[in-house]
Design a protein around this motif. Structure first.
Motif, mmCIF file in Angstrom:
data_model
loop_
_atom_site.group_PDB
_atom_site.id
_atom_site.type_symbol
_atom_site.label_atom_id
_atom_site.label_comp_id
_atom_site.label_asym_id
_atom_site.label_seq_id
_atom_site.Cartn_x
_atom_site.Cartn_y
_atom_site.Cartn_z
ATOM 1 N N THR A 88 0.846 -1.192 0.000
ATOM 2 C CA THR A 88 0.000 0.000 0.000
ATOM 3 C C THR A 88 0.880 1.240 0.000
ATOM 4 O O THR A 88 1.859 1.300 0.735
ATOM 5 C CB THR A 88 -0.890 0.012 1.263
ATOM 6 O OG1 THR A 88 -1.610 -1.213 1.345
ATOM 7 C CG2 THR A 88 -1.875 1.162 1.229
ATOM 8 N N GLY A 89 0.569 2.215 -0.835
ATOM 9 C CA GLY A 89 1.317 3.465 -0.842
ATOM 10 C C GLY A 89 1.277 4.127 0.526
ATOM 11 O O GLY A 89 0.273 4.007 1.254
ATOM 12 N N PHE A 90 2.339 4.835 0.879
ATOM 13 C CA PHE A 90 2.414 5.430 2.217
ATOM 14 C C PHE A 90 1.213 6.323 2.496
ATOM 15 O O PHE A 90 0.613 6.275 3.573
ATOM 16 C CB PHE A 90 3.718 6.227 2.369
ATOM 17 C CG PHE A 90 3.932 6.756 3.759
ATOM 18 C CD1 PHE A 90 4.508 5.973 4.737
ATOM 19 C CD2 PHE A 90 3.553 8.058 4.084
ATOM 20 C CE1 PHE A 90 4.698 6.460 6.028
ATOM 21 C CE2 PHE A 90 3.743 8.554 5.368
ATOM 22 C CZ PHE A 90 4.315 7.747 6.344
ATOM 23 N N ALA A 91 0.838 7.144 1.523
ATOM 24 C CA ALA A 91 -0.283 8.065 1.723
ATOM 25 C C ALA A 91 -1.616 7.336 1.874
ATOM 26 O O ALA A 91 -2.587 7.920 2.371
ATOM 27 C CB ALA A 91 -0.366 9.053 0.557
ATOM 28 N N GLN A 92 -1.662 6.064 1.468
ATOM 29 C CA GLN A 92 -2.906 5.292 1.533
ATOM 30 C C GLN A 92 -2.975 4.370 2.741
ATOM 31 O O GLN A 92 -3.984 3.672 2.912
ATOM 32 C CB GLN A 92 -3.061 4.464 0.248
ATOM 33 C CG GLN A 92 -3.270 5.291 -0.995
ATOM 34 C CD GLN A 92 -4.481 6.197 -0.879
ATOM 35 O OE1 GLN A 92 -5.560 5.759 -0.487
ATOM 36 N NE2 GLN A 92 -4.307 7.472 -1.213
ATOM 37 N N LEU A 93 -1.960 4.367 3.584
ATOM 38 C CA LEU A 93 -1.963 3.457 4.734
ATOM 39 C C LEU A 93 -3.134 3.751 5.673
ATOM 40 O O LEU A 93 -3.891 2.834 6.044
ATOM 41 C CB LEU A 93 -0.634 3.544 5.488
ATOM 42 C CG LEU A 93 0.569 2.917 4.782
ATOM 43 C CD1 LEU A 93 1.861 3.266 5.522
ATOM 44 C CD2 LEU A 93 0.417 1.402 4.668
ATOM 45 N N ILE A 94 -3.295 4.993 6.072
ATOM 46 C CA ILE A 94 -4.388 5.333 6.990
ATOM 47 C C ILE A 94 -5.752 5.144 6.322
ATOM 48 O O ILE A 94 -6.651 4.520 6.908
ATOM 49 C CB ILE A 94 -4.205 6.756 7.557
ATOM 50 C CG1 ILE A 94 -3.014 6.772 8.525
ATOM 51 C CG2 ILE A 94 -5.472 7.224 8.263
ATOM 52 C CD1 ILE A 94 -2.716 8.139 9.120
ATOM 53 N N PRO A 95 -5.980 5.651 5.086
ATOM 54 C CA PRO A 95 -7.273 5.392 4.436
ATOM 55 C C PRO A 95 -7.578 3.902 4.290
ATOM 56 O O PRO A 95 -8.729 3.477 4.450
ATOM 57 C CB PRO A 95 -7.122 6.062 3.070
ATOM 58 C CG PRO A 95 -6.126 7.157 3.302
ATOM 59 C CD PRO A 95 -5.159 6.592 4.296
ATOM 60 N N SER A 96 -6.568 3.091 3.982
ATOM 61 C CA SER A 96 -6.796 1.647 3.828
ATOM 62 C C SER A 96 -7.196 1.007 5.147
ATOM 63 O O SER A 96 -8.017 0.080 5.182
ATOM 64 C CB SER A 96 -5.530 0.971 3.283
ATOM 65 O OG SER A 96 -5.256 1.400 1.965
ATOM 66 N N LEU A 97 -6.645 1.512 6.250
ATOM 67 C CA LEU A 97 -7.018 1.004 7.567
ATOM 68 C C LEU A 97 -8.453 1.407 7.908
ATOM 69 O O LEU A 97 -9.242 0.605 8.410
ATOM 70 C CB LEU A 97 -6.052 1.540 8.620
ATOM 71 C CG LEU A 97 -6.196 0.974 10.036
ATOM 72 C CD1 LEU A 97 -5.757 -0.484 10.071
ATOM 73 C CD2 LEU A 97 -5.385 1.788 11.029
ATOM 74 N N LEU A 98 -8.802 2.636 7.586
ATOM 75 C CA LEU A 98 -10.140 3.144 7.909
ATOM 76 C C LEU A 98 -11.227 2.436 7.113
ATOM 77 O O LEU A 98 -12.359 2.278 7.590
ATOM 78 C CB LEU A 98 -10.203 4.652 7.655
ATOM 79 C CG LEU A 98 -9.289 5.528 8.525
ATOM 80 C CD1 LEU A 98 -9.414 6.992 8.140
ATOM 81 C CD2 LEU A 98 -9.609 5.337 10.005
ATOM 82 N N THR A 99 -10.905 2.006 5.887
ATOM 83 C CA THR A 99 -11.903 1.331 5.048
ATOM 84 C C THR A 99 -11.884 -0.186 5.216
ATOM 85 O O THR A 99 -12.676 -0.876 4.571
ATOM 86 C CB THR A 99 -11.668 1.672 3.568
ATOM 87 O OG1 THR A 99 -10.330 1.300 3.199
ATOM 88 C CG2 THR A 99 -11.860 3.162 3.327
ATOM 89 N N GLY A 100 -10.989 -0.714 6.056
ATOM 90 C CA GLY A 100 -10.954 -2.147 6.306
ATOM 91 C C GLY A 100 -10.177 -2.955 5.295
ATOM 92 O O GLY A 100 -10.213 -4.187 5.325
ATOM 93 N N ARG A 101 -9.488 -2.289 4.383
ATOM 94 C CA ARG A 101 -8.690 -3.031 3.398
ATOM 95 C C ARG A 101 -7.520 -3.743 4.081
ATOM 96 O O ARG A 101 -7.085 -4.795 3.635
ATOM 97 C CB ARG A 101 -8.175 -2.080 2.315
ATOM 98 C CG ARG A 101 -7.352 -2.764 1.233
ATOM 99 C CD ARG A 101 -7.090 -1.836 0.056
ATOM 100 N NE ARG A 101 -6.243 -2.491 -0.927
ATOM 101 C CZ ARG A 101 -4.952 -2.240 -1.078
ATOM 102 N NH1 ARG A 101 -4.355 -1.322 -0.327
ATOM 103 N NH2 ARG A 101 -4.244 -2.875 -1.989
ATOM 104 N N ILE A 102 -7.010 -3.142 5.149
ATOM 105 C CA ILE A 102 -5.962 -3.761 5.959
ATOM 106 C C ILE A 102 -6.386 -3.687 7.418
ATOM 107 O O ILE A 102 -7.267 -2.897 7.790
ATOM 108 C CB ILE A 102 -4.594 -3.074 5.764
ATOM 109 C CG1 ILE A 102 -4.686 -1.577 6.070
ATOM 110 C CG2 ILE A 102 -4.066 -3.323 4.360
ATOM 111 C CD1 ILE A 102 -3.374 -0.836 5.986
ATOM 112 N N ARG A 103 -5.750 -4.521 8.235
ATOM 113 C CA ARG A 103 -6.079 -4.590 9.669
ATOM 114 C C ARG A 103 -5.072 -3.817 10.516
ATOM 115 O O ARG A 103 -5.400 -3.334 11.593
ATOM 116 C CB ARG A 103 -6.107 -6.056 10.097
ATOM 117 C CG ARG A 103 -6.605 -6.306 11.504
ATOM 118 C CD ARG A 103 -8.087 -6.093 11.610
ATOM 119 N NE ARG A 103 -8.612 -6.644 12.845
ATOM 120 C CZ ARG A 103 -9.427 -6.004 13.666
ATOM 121 N NH1 ARG A 103 -9.810 -4.785 13.385
ATOM 122 N NH2 ARG A 103 -9.875 -6.565 14.766
#
Length: 290
Positions: A88-103
């Motif tokens: 995951t791109g660095f800028a997308q780490l927090i959004p990916s966590l918030l949307t459940g893509r990552i844990r």
């Protein structure tokens, strides 16, 4: 006609009952063949392989590797889960966590109050700033005061230039010495290039990666002075999921206690200043089982 005989003197109805019993046992996974345990659940781990030696790819195989990869694997296994890396791109780490893509995510993200408004952190390293200069160069500064009044490189796209000027105010200007001259570069690699080409006498960079930088340079570079302005780096976790946060915190503490954490610090040539001391599990988490 000869009548068929049943073994052990068992009657035909008895044989049928036994056969049915074995069939039921086989369906239930009982008897001689024990049922297989369910596979551990996946743990989706976000990282961006652009921050050696924490997150990177082996140049020969392309396989993800680094301190974060090893720690994430050990942490997952300690929690009884199977690690699954999600690039995951660095800028997308927090959004990916918030949307459940990552844990959860790794990547050496600085734990700040602003970021804590969106996510929770379990701090796992600390990093600051440190000077690097050429080794074997008679004209290179050998002490920190020798940087005053001379050109030092720093990456313009980071907070390093501001840190350099603040260091200069404290250690040069306040002591009536000439200020450090800032040479702004495109990135840290460019700063080291300017150093090698003699345009600057030193560069200021992330202290966490400096030992790795020195090692991979064939020791043509060397650290100057100690790391300063250390800040915590956190494992990103869903905000408000206290049970999961406690599980991660407890598993990380266990890895610190059993020596796994320090062995990974040494394996990936991280500085001793990067390691966090083991902390007792918080009272809020003590009721959870790890």
């Amino acid at each position: 006609m000869r009548r068929a005989t049943l073994p052990f003197g068992m009657s035909l109805p008895g044989r049928r009952v036994v056969a049915r019993s074995f069939a039921v046992m086989a369906l239930l996974g009982l008897g001689s063949a024990r049922a297989e345990a369910p596979a551990p659940p996946d743990l989706l781990l976000g990282l961006y392989p652009s921050y050696p030696p924490l997150d990177m790819r082996d140049p020969m195989t392309g396989v993800l590797e680094g301190f974060d990869v090893d720690l994430a694997t050990a942490l997952s296994q300690r929690m009884g889960m199977t690690p699954r890396m999600v690039e995951t791109g660095f800028a997308q780490l927090i959004p990916s966590l918030l949307t459940g893509r990552i844990r959860m995510f790794f990547n050496g993200m600085v734990d700040t109050p602003m970021r804590r408004q969106s996510v929770s952190f379990v701090d796992y390293l600390q990093s600051g700033f440190q000077f690097v200069t050429l080794s074997g160069d008679d004209h290179a500064p050998s002490t920190l005061p020798q940087l005053c009044g001379r050109m030092v490189a720093a990456s313009r796209v980071t907070s390093v230039p501001a840190e350099l000027l603040a260091w200069s105010d404290r250690n040069c200007v306040a002591k009536h010495l000439p200020p450090v001259l800032l040479f702004a570069t495109e990135n840290s690699a460019d700063a080291r290039l300017q150093l090698r080409e003699g345009r600057v006498v030193a560069a200021l960079q992330d202290s966490l990666t400096l030992p790795w930088t020195v090692e991979t340079s064939g020791h043509t570079l060397r650290a100057l002075g100690e790391a300063f302005h250390l800040s915590p780096l956190g494992i990103g976790l869903p905000r408000g999921d206290n049970t999961f946060i406690c599980r991660v915190s407890g598993a990380f503490s266990a890895l610190q206690q059993d020596g796994t954490y320090l062995s990974l610090i040494h394996k990936w040539h991280l500085p001793e200043s990067a390691a966090l001391p083991a902390q007792p599990v918080s009272e809020d988490c003590s009721r959870h089982v790890f």
